[in-house]
Design a protein around this motif. Structure first.
Motif, short mmCIF file in Angstrom:
data_model
loop_
_atom_site.label_atom_id
_atom_site.label_comp_id
_atom_site.label_asym_id
_atom_site.label_seq_id
_atom_site.Cartn_x
_atom_site.Cartn_y
_atom_site.Cartn_z
N VAL A 19 0.86 -1.18 0.00
CA VAL A 19 0.00 0.00 0.00
C VAL A 19 0.90 1.23 0.00
O VAL A 19 1.78 1.36 0.84
CB VAL A 19 -0.92 0.03 1.24
CG1 VAL A 19 -1.74 1.30 1.27
CG2 VAL A 19 -1.81 -1.21 1.25
N THR A 43 -15.32 0.89 4.11
CA THR A 43 -14.63 1.36 2.93
C THR A 43 -15.16 0.68 1.68
O THR A 43 -15.68 -0.44 1.76
CB THR A 43 -13.10 1.15 3.05
OG1 THR A 43 -12.44 1.74 1.93
CG2 THR A 43 -12.74 -0.32 3.15
N PRO A 45 -13.17 0.32 -1.59
CA PRO A 45 -11.99 0.62 -2.40
C PRO A 45 -12.26 0.51 -3.89
O PRO A 45 -13.08 -0.30 -4.33
CB PRO A 45 -10.97 -0.43 -1.95
CG PRO A 45 -11.75 -1.49 -1.29
CD PRO A 45 -13.02 -0.89 -0.81
N TYR A 75 -7.75 -3.56 7.62
CA TYR A 75 -9.02 -3.66 6.91
C TYR A 75 -9.23 -5.09 6.41
O TYR A 75 -8.30 -5.75 5.98
CB TYR A 75 -9.03 -2.74 5.68
CG TYR A 75 -9.01 -1.28 6.05
CD1 TYR A 75 -10.18 -0.60 6.33
CD2 TYR A 75 -7.81 -0.59 6.11
CE1 TYR A 75 -10.17 0.74 6.66
CE2 TYR A 75 -7.78 0.75 6.44
CZ TYR A 75 -8.96 1.41 6.73
OH TYR A 75 -8.92 2.72 7.05
N VAL A 77 -11.24 -6.67 3.43
CA VAL A 77 -11.94 -6.27 2.22
C VAL A 77 -12.37 -7.52 1.46
O VAL A 77 -11.60 -8.46 1.32
CB VAL A 77 -11.02 -5.39 1.32
CG1 VAL A 77 -11.70 -5.04 0.02
CG2 VAL A 77 -10.60 -4.14 2.08
#
Length: 81
Positions: A19, A43, A45, A75, A77
């Motif tokens: 990241v 979130t 993304p 996170y 995801v």
């Protein structure tokens, strides 16, 4: 409160990488003064790449949630579509 992504890594089926720094600025100490029972992280993304190997990322939809870890935020995801 907005949190700046200062870096990190992610790992999952078919994809793992680093990241890069970016995002909005905030006072990192501020998060320590907020009761964790009174907030949540969500979130959605968005990925954009010109690399043929990762072109499949351009068309997916993801959602995620975050949680505090020592020294930052993690996170989880998941790909929806």
């Amino acid at each position: 409160m907005l949190v700046r992504a200062t870096g990190g890594t992610f790992h999952g089926p078919g994809l793992h990488s680093e990241v890069l720094p970016g995002g909005a600025l905030s006072d990192p100490a501020e998060r320590l003064r907020i009761d964790p029972a009174r907030y949540y992280f969500r979130t959605t993304p968005v990925f954009e790449t010109g690399a043929e190997t990762y072109a499949w990322l351009n068309g997916i939809i993801c959602i995620g949630s975050g949680y505090l870890v020592e020294g930052g935020i993690a996170y989880k995801v998941s790909r929806v579509l």
